[in-house]
Design an enzyme around this catalytic site. Structure first.
Site, short mmCIF file in Angstrom:
data_model
loop_
_atom_site.label_atom_id
_atom_site.label_comp_id
_atom_site.label_asym_id
_atom_site.label_seq_id
_atom_site.Cartn_x
_atom_site.Cartn_y
_atom_site.Cartn_z
N GLY A 63 36.55 42.79 42.67
CA GLY A 63 35.60 43.81 42.29
C GLY A 63 34.72 43.44 41.11
N LYS A 66 32.04 40.16 42.74
CA LYS A 66 31.98 40.51 44.17
C LYS A 66 31.30 39.42 45.00
CE LYS A 66 31.87 45.53 43.47
NZ LYS A 66 32.90 46.20 44.27
N THR A 86 35.04 43.00 46.78
CA THR A 86 35.10 43.12 48.22
C THR A 86 33.78 42.70 48.85
OG1 THR A 86 36.81 44.81 48.23
CG2 THR A 86 35.33 44.79 50.12
N ASN A 111 35.21 54.17 38.62
CA ASN A 111 34.12 53.59 39.43
C ASN A 111 34.09 54.18 40.82
OD1 ASN A 111 34.35 51.37 41.75
ND2 ASN A 111 36.25 51.29 40.55
N MET A 113 31.71 52.45 43.00
CA MET A 113 30.68 51.48 43.39
C MET A 113 30.40 51.56 44.88
SD MET A 113 29.99 50.07 40.45
CE MET A 113 28.93 48.72 40.91
N GLY A 114 31.46 51.70 45.68
CA GLY A 114 31.25 51.87 47.12
C GLY A 114 30.87 50.58 47.83
N PHE A 115 31.50 49.48 47.42
CA PHE A 115 31.29 48.18 48.09
C PHE A 115 29.82 47.76 48.11
CE2 PHE A 115 35.26 48.57 51.08
CZ PHE A 115 36.08 48.39 49.99
N ASN A 172 41.25 44.67 52.14
CA ASN A 172 41.19 45.85 51.28
C ASN A 172 41.11 47.10 52.13
OD1 ASN A 172 40.75 47.76 49.36
ND2 ASN A 172 38.78 46.97 48.66
N SER A 175 40.40 50.93 48.79
CA SER A 175 39.37 51.44 47.89
C SER A 175 39.11 52.90 48.22
CB SER A 175 38.07 50.64 48.04
OG SER A 175 38.18 49.45 47.34
N ASN A 177 36.43 54.58 47.60
CA ASN A 177 35.00 54.91 47.61
C ASN A 177 34.28 54.65 48.92
OD1 ASN A 177 35.13 55.65 44.81
ND2 ASN A 177 35.29 53.46 44.38
N THR A 178 35.03 54.27 49.94
CA THR A 178 34.46 54.16 51.29
C THR A 178 35.20 55.20 52.14
OG1 THR A 178 33.89 51.83 51.08
CG2 THR A 178 34.21 52.66 53.31
N LYS A 214 45.97 44.71 50.42
CA LYS A 214 45.90 45.38 49.11
C LYS A 214 46.04 46.89 49.27
CE LYS A 214 43.24 45.68 44.85
NZ LYS A 214 42.14 45.12 44.07
N ASN A 243 45.35 49.05 43.90
CA ASN A 243 43.94 49.35 43.70
C ASN A 243 43.82 50.52 42.70
OD1 ASN A 243 41.07 49.51 44.25
ND2 ASN A 243 41.51 48.55 46.22
N THR A 244 42.64 51.08 42.56
CA THR A 244 42.43 52.20 41.63
C THR A 244 43.05 53.48 42.17
OG1 THR A 244 40.31 52.69 42.68
CG2 THR A 244 40.25 51.24 40.77
N GLY A 298 46.56 48.35 35.76
CA GLY A 298 47.06 48.78 34.45
C GLY A 298 47.71 47.70 33.61
C1 FMN Z 1 34.29 48.53 38.66
C2 FMN Z 1 35.42 48.19 39.56
C3 FMN Z 1 35.16 47.71 40.85
C4 FMN Z 1 36.20 47.37 41.70
N1 FMN Z 1 35.91 46.89 42.94
C5 FMN Z 1 36.93 46.51 43.76
C6 FMN Z 1 36.64 45.96 45.02
O1 FMN Z 1 35.49 45.77 45.41
N2 FMN Z 1 37.70 45.62 45.82
C7 FMN Z 1 39.01 45.79 45.42
O2 FMN Z 1 39.91 45.46 46.18
N3 FMN Z 1 39.30 46.30 44.21
C8 FMN Z 1 38.29 46.66 43.38
N4 FMN Z 1 38.58 47.18 42.15
C9 FMN Z 1 39.99 47.41 41.78
C10 FMN Z 1 40.59 46.28 40.97
O3 FMN Z 1 40.64 45.09 41.71
C11 FMN Z 1 42.01 46.65 40.54
O4 FMN Z 1 42.80 46.82 41.70
C12 FMN Z 1 42.06 47.94 39.72
O5 FMN Z 1 40.97 47.99 38.82
C13 FMN Z 1 43.35 48.05 38.93
O6 FMN Z 1 43.48 46.98 38.01
P1 FMN Z 1 43.12 47.16 36.44
O7 FMN Z 1 43.84 48.39 35.96
O8 FMN Z 1 43.59 45.88 35.80
O9 FMN Z 1 41.66 47.33 36.36
C14 FMN Z 1 37.55 47.52 41.27
C15 FMN Z 1 37.81 47.99 39.98
C16 FMN Z 1 36.77 48.31 39.12
C17 FMN Z 1 37.09 48.80 37.73
#
Ligand code: FMN
Length: 344
Positions: A63, A66, A86, A111, A113-115, A172, A175, A177-178, A214, A243-244, A298
């Site tokens: 993320g 990308k 992604t 976030n 972002m929505g890919f 993935n 996420s 956001n999709t 994931k 993921n988030t 985290g």
């Molecule tokens: C701005 C942003 C964009 C992200 N985009 C993606 C993504 O495109 N694909 C994905 O699998 N995870 C994405 N993630 C999730 C991260 O890979 C990670 O799983 C998540 O942030 C938890 O880890 P962290 O607490 O260390 O940030 C994104 C996270 C953030 C903050």
């Protein structure tokens, strides 16, 4: 003070996405520099996972890069692997801005972002020039317009282009956001998805390339157990968690109310720590060593990374903590891992 420490006050005064774009603009200049440092990691950091030799267990989560534009920089900062993406099969803009929010007082990012993706063909072209010595994972998703029933076609289209250029693939399905994406985690949707991807992997002669999945942190414990069984039975190579989160309950008041005003999206960083760790422990218990797990979510300190590895994770990935603490965190993690004996 290090360079990031000097830049941070400026970056954090800007709108987060503008700051991201400025940091990437600077990063691209740095990547063009012929004498980027080579961090020469101690041999003791090496880890073997799903058949690959990683120079260190610490990687950059998906993320951030990308489009695979800053690979030499991530290598110079000491990451052992980077998960790009992604990546969606066709280019798409992602959600309208604003879609990225920082809460530095809590080490939190929101976030949606929505890919946003340049599409698999462009990213695959860039990967042909990837630096040696850095493992690269390709994180794949589906286009927003693709109906859920046709998701497999999207993953396969992206896989055909990206897989030949990377060391492992991460699907993935987590996420937030999709719309509908997370439904693919349900066992009845997951089984055909994984089977279809493994068939394609064989057709392309890439049997030896690891295929990972994931997962979201928002799954009920029993659902996690069921997903683990599907993953093990399918023959994929490992899991990434997490993921988030969509769960606003991970943020304490009064910040939670403020976060709510920013709208939809996934939360990451410090407030995700406990929830992601609980999910990983549940997954590790269900896995019973049958597949490796990549810890993500985290992780914000050397002790967090060490703790995740001690819990049984094979590798660890960071994202949000890098934004708040800067690349010094990578060196601090390595220092800690080389000087602290692993828990028995
Ligand atoms: C701005 C942003 C964009 C992200 N985009 C993606 C993504 O495109 N694909 C994905 O699998 N995870 C994405 N993630 C999730 C991260 O890979 C990670 O799983 C998540 O942030 C938890 O880890 P962290 O607490 O260390 O940030 C994104 C996270 C953030 C903050």
């Amino acid at each position: 003070m290090d360079l990031y420490g000097a830049l941070r006050p400026l970056l954090f005064r800007l709108d987060p996405e503008t700051a991201h774009n400025l940091a990437f603009w600077l990063g691209e200049r740095a990547c063009a520099w012929p004498r980027l440092p080579d961090p020469a990691l101690p041999l003791g950091l090496r880890r073997r996972a799903f058949g690959l030799e990683f120079p260190t267990p610490l990687g950059l989560a998906a993320g951030l890069d990308k489009g695979a534009t800053l690979l030499p920089l991530w290598k110079a900062l000491g990451f052992g692997h980077v998960e790009i993406g992604t990546v969606t099969p066709r280019p798409q803009p992602g959600n309208p801005r604003p879609r990225l929010f920082r809460f530095p007082q809590a080490g939190l990012i929101l976030n949606r972002m929505g890919f946003n993706s340049e599409g698999a063909a462009v990213v695959a072209g860039r990967l042909r020039h990837r630096p040696p010595g850095l493992l690269v994972g390709g994180n794949l998703g589906k286009n927003k317009e693709t109906p859920e029933a046709l998701a497999l076609d999207d993953y396969r289209a992206a896989y055909r282009l990206i897989a030949p250029q990377v060391d492992y693939i991460a699907l993935n399905v987590s996420s937030p956001n999709t719309p509908g994406l997370r439904n693919l985690q349900a066992p009845e949707a997951l089984k055909p998805l994984l089977a279809g991807m493994l068939t394609l992997r064989r057709e392309l002669g890439l049997e030896r390339q690891p295929l990972l999945l994931k997962l979201a942190p928002d799954l009920a414990p029993e659902d996690l157990d069921a997903i683990v069984e599907v993953a093990v039975a399918s023959g994929i190579s490992g899991l990434i968690a997490t993921n988030t989160t969509l769960d606003r309950g991970v943020v304490d008041e009064p910040l939670r109310a403020f976060v709510e005003t920013k709208g939809a999206g996934g939360l990451s960083g410090e407030p995700l720590k406990v929830k992601a760790r609980e999910v990983r422990r549940r997954i590790l218990a269900a896995l019973r060593g049958r597949l490796p797990l990549v810890a993500c979510g985290g992780l914000g300190s050397p002790e967090d990374v060490q703790g995740a590895l001690d819990d049984g994770a094979a590798l660890a990935q960071i994202y949000s903590a890098l934004i708040f603490q800067g690349p010094g965190l990578v060196a601090a993690v390595h220092q800690h891992l080389t000087t602290t004996p692993a828990r028995a």
